[in-house]
Scaffold this active site. Sequence first.
Site, PDB file in Angstrom:
ATOM      1  CG  ASP A  68       3.191   0.090  -3.256  1.00  0.00           C
ATOM      2  OD1 ASP A  68       3.312   0.884  -3.107  1.00  0.00           O
ATOM      3  OD2 ASP A  68       3.258  -1.131  -2.494  1.00  0.00           O
ATOM      4  CB  VAL A  69      -2.954  -0.212  -6.977  1.00  0.00           C
ATOM      5  CG1 VAL A  69      -3.839   0.429  -5.277  1.00  0.00           C
ATOM      6  CG2 VAL A  69      -2.667   1.084  -8.409  1.00  0.00           C
TER       7      VAL A  69
END
Lengths: 389, 262
Positions: free
Chosen positions: B134-135
């Site tokens: 996840d960014v």
Amino acid sequence: VRTPSDRIRELDTRHRPITRQCRRCVLDSTVPDLELVDGICQYCRTWGTHVGHTIDTDPARLKDKIDALKAGGKGRQFDCLMGLSGGVDSSYVLMKCVEFGLRPLVIHVDNGWNTAESNHNIAALVEQLNVPLITKVLEWDMFSDMQLSMLRASTPDGEVPTDHAIYATMLSEVRAHKIGAIVSGGNYATESVLPADWGYGASDWRYIRSVHQLFGTAPTDQFPHYGLDELAKARFNGPPTVRLLNFLDYDRQQAIDELVANVGWEDYGGKHCESSYTRFFQTVLLPHKFAIDKRRAHLSSQILAGAVTRDEALHELEAPTFDDRWFDTELPFIMAKLRITPDQFWDIVDRPPKSFRDYPNQEKNVQRIQAVRYFPAKVKTRLRSLRSR
Amino acid sequence: VTTRPFFRVVAMLSVDAGRLVRTESFTPRQYLGDPAIAARILSDFECDELILSDISASRRGTPRSFDQRCLAEATRCPLTVCGAVSTLNDVESLVAGGAERVGVNSLLGNDDGLQRFGAMVGEFGQSTMVASIDVRWRDRSLVAFTHGGTREHSRPLAELLSRVSELGAGEILIHDATRNGGRQGFDTRLLDALAAMTSAPKIFCGGARSVDDLLAVAERPGFSAAGAASIFSVIGPNDAPLIRYAATPTRQQRNEQRAHSL
């Protein structure tokens, strides 16, 4: 080798032989209370005399209905509430309503058995017609327990929890959005004949709840329901249900063609097969366990409406109700979805058929409400038919 | 339709305690029903791939809150399952239970877990193992997160991406945690930055507004698939739940063919 389909078809022997048959329609002694007079059944004899159950294609009558709906919606956000399953009847009546300039709120009740076809059709209608949709998603753990308990009760009312939840949801939406009327896809052209003993309970919460208390486990407080008081309130003081297709020259095939051409609708064949549960219930369990072949009722309605001949109907009834491939393509999924083993499935199939009368119910009171509510209209219809005679 | 015929349009499903939900910023917002019927419907729409994330799994410490047998019966398209996968046994049981691929997210949070991910690739092969990261943007740089976007990674994103590629991830699933469920369109700056960081095959999701957004990703180098959840699960201004594989090229083409033949 005895295949699963043999095992299903062997159930038919319980109901054989077929001793009596109506000369006009295709109902036979699988209808327990069939009363033949000169070879004609009571459904044929009383056709067209039921309250609100007439086909009237006079354009003036249709215009009256539309105008009344529009007048009722004045100053409100919507003219009517419409249920949408993605099947032919509800899809077509929605398309027509928009064509007539009505402003419907569309509600879909998702009972966990939708198909790609039903959802494609709902999306096509909502997007092409640009109508507002709300979806009531029933909590699956709770609803599947309700459905399974009805199957275990071994009555022909396996669709009753769905029907009850749909109407309960509609009543609460009508209240929430202050809507004056419900427009339904119910129609006399294909649904006028429905034997009384073929199903009961859509309005009887005591029956549904008591079956669930006997055979279910999950809590039901989230289940949309209505009791006798709310039923009475809805019948006497609630929004009227307008069956608009009765004022159109409703022809199912022509409706499908129009839907396909206008909104990119898809035809998947078979009445009420927009749900994989309905397909299981109406094509496998009902016709063989209970000897209730719903096609007989639909075809009889169509015979009486003049849409098909009796010979055509008899020919159509020779086809098997289900395709043997169903056991490979659908049954494993249905068992997994209901969380039952094959043994439990066959136990449901083999249990002797029962009636709602074997369980606590409030049939008498439900009937009383209907009788009182429709008494004036009944008198009116009776007088009209006497006068025209 | 696209010059890259193997580009996949993926339907993303989030499951919270066995219930299919729509999420915003990884938080459950709306009940969508039974995950199995959604998988069946999407399969029947000839969906390219399903990625199912059990978002409650790591929180509750019990993997697979959904009914695996039912999901396997329902699914007739390639299926990737993510959610609290931490041991070789987890992978094995998911694969035995009908998943084509298994995604790993929380495990990538530390060096020990990364080693175990490498061992999974060794055991089950590149084609089975997906690394899920996840960014989020912080100021002008990208930060990697694990545990469903809740725990910041100690390594810089670029380093983590190259580490998981070295370990042999078949594909890297990259989730824009900020835009998840927002439907405001993909963050093209983020797509550019990711393409510059690694050439490894990537699946991108988070924020799709339309199928066109997904197909536009196909034009970029280094992306083998793009995913979306909301546009496949709700419809109209009221966000009415309705599972479908909206207007994908195959269905659109079929409808056009039908229109021509009429």
